[in-house]
Scaffold this active site. Structure first.
Site, PDB file in Angstrom:
ATOM      1  N   HIS A  24      30.825  48.153  43.652  1.00 33.06           N
ATOM      2  CA  HIS A  24      29.792  47.139  43.889  1.00 33.06           C
ATOM      3  C   HIS A  24      28.410  47.604  43.452  1.00 33.06           C
ATOM      4  CE1 HIS A  24      29.020  49.139  47.908  1.00 33.06           C
ATOM      5  NE2 HIS A  24      27.794  48.774  47.608  1.00 33.06           N
ATOM      6  N   ASP A  54      36.953  49.276  46.034  1.00 25.39           N
ATOM      7  CA  ASP A  54      35.522  49.409  45.728  1.00 25.39           C
ATOM      8  C   ASP A  54      35.219  50.842  45.283  1.00 25.39           C
ATOM      9  OD1 ASP A  54      32.820  48.992  45.530  1.00 25.39           O
ATOM     10  OD2 ASP A  54      32.446  48.858  47.695  1.00 25.39           O
ATOM     11  N   SER A  81      25.086  53.127  49.434  1.00 21.45           N
ATOM     12  CA  SER A  81      26.274  52.660  48.715  1.00 21.45           C
ATOM     13  C   SER A  81      26.684  53.645  47.629  1.00 21.45           C
ATOM     14  CB  SER A  81      25.997  51.305  48.065  1.00 21.45           C
ATOM     15  OG  SER A  81      25.910  50.301  49.022  1.00 21.45           O
ATOM     16  N   GLY A  82      27.977  53.873  47.510  1.00 25.93           N
ATOM     17  CA  GLY A  82      28.484  54.763  46.475  1.00 25.93           C
ATOM     18  C   GLY A  82      28.450  56.226  46.836  1.00 25.93           C
TER      19      GLY A  82
END
Length: 246
Positions: free
Chosen positions: A61, A104, A199-200
Site C-alpha cells: 500500500h 500487503d 507503514s512498510g
C-alpha cells in the site's frame, strides 16, 4: 468485495501512507541499521527494511506512481549524518495478489547496491513460524502523538504478538478479515504501537524481520483493534523468487 467493506477498509487504513510510532522511545544510534526511509521530495512517507544490498522490503500500500528516494544509515531525518546513503527506487514489485487488504507486501529495487557499514546492514527474514506472545519491536519515523506529528528521530516500541483467534475476534465488529498471512500485535500499554508513517516498516522478533506494518484501527495503538502486520514467513518463497530473478 462489497462496497460497504471497501469504504470501511479505506476508513481503517486512512493515513497509512504516512504511518507512525505512538508511545515509543528513541532508537539508539545505529541500533537499527536495516531501516529505510522512503521519501517523496525529501519528506518521509513509508518505512522499509534492507533485505539485499539492492532491495528494500516494504508494504504494497506504500506504492506510489513516482520513484521513491530511499535513505539508509540514518537515525535522524533532518541531521546531516555522515553515515547516510541515498538511492532511487527504480522499480517496485508489489505482491501480484495484493487486493488493497491482503498480501500487503512489496519489494523495491534500488538503482545501485548499498555499501554495508556499521550503520547500514541487512536484516534476515525470521525463520519458521512466529510463536504467539513473541516479544518483538516495531520501528519507524511515523506520527508520535496520533495527531500528524511525524518524528524526526527513529522511534521503536515493544510489541507482543497475539493469538490469531483473539485478533480475528477483536476485528470482527468492523468486519475486517484477519488472514493466516497476517500477524497481530499490541503494546504493553494502551495507545502504544504503530500509526500513520510507520507503514512498510518492520515487526522485528529475535533480530529478524517477522512482519511488515500493514494497518491499524481508528486510534493508533488501541488494543481493541490490534495492529496488523503482513506475516513475512507466508511470503518467503515469493521473496526468494523475486530476488533470484531480479
Amino acid at each position: 468485495m462489497a462496497t460497504s467493506f471497501v469504504l470501511l477498509l479505506l476508513f481503517v487504513l486512512h493515513g497509512a501512507d504516512a504511518s507512525h510510532i505512538v508511545g515509543g522511545r528513541d532508537s539508539a544510534p545505529q541500533s537499527r541499521p536495516y531501516m529505510a526511509s522512503l521519501q517523496v521530495r525529501g519528506r518521509h512517507n513509508c518505512g522499509g527494511v534492507l533485505v539485499r544490498e539492492d532491495f528494500v522490503l516494504t508494504a504494497a500500500h506504500c506504492q506510489i506512481p513516482r520513484p521513491y528516494t530511499v535513505v539508509l544509515g540514518v537515525g535522524s531525518l533532518t541531521a546531516n549524518e555522515t553515515t547516510k546513503q541515498e538511492f532511487s527506487a527504480v522499480r517496485s514489485f508489489p505482491h501480484p495478489n495484493y487486493d488493497g487488504h491482503a498480501n500487503d507486501i512489496m519489494l523495491l529495487k534500488l538503482d545501485r547496491r548499498a555499501q554495508l557499514t556499521e550503520a547500514v546492514q541487512l536484516i534476515p527474514p525470521k525463520p519458521g513460524r512466529l510463536r504467539t506472545a513473541s516479544q518483538c519491536i516495531t520501528v519507524g519515523w511515523g506520527d508520535i502523538g496520533d495527531n500528524g506529528t511525524l518524528s524526526i528521530r527513529l522511534q521503536e516500541v515493544n510489541v507482543t504478538t497475539l493469538p490469531q483467534p483473539t485478533c480475528q475476534r477483536r476485528w470482527l465488529r468492523d468486519r475486517v478479515p484477519i488472514t493466516s498471512a497476517m500477524v497481530c500485535g499490541v503494546g504493553a500499554r494502551v495507545f502504544q504501537g504503530f500509526c500513520s508513517g510507520d507503514s512498510g516498516g518492520p515487526l522485528v522478533c529475535d533480530g529478524a524481520a517477522a512482519g511488515v506494518v500493514s494497518f491499524s484501527g481508528r486510534r493508533c495503538g488501541d488494543p481493541r483493534r490490534p495492529d496488523v502486520y503482513t506475516r513475512i514467513s507466508s511470503f518467503r518463497e515469493w521473496i526468494k523468487n523475486m530476488l533470484r530473478n531480479n
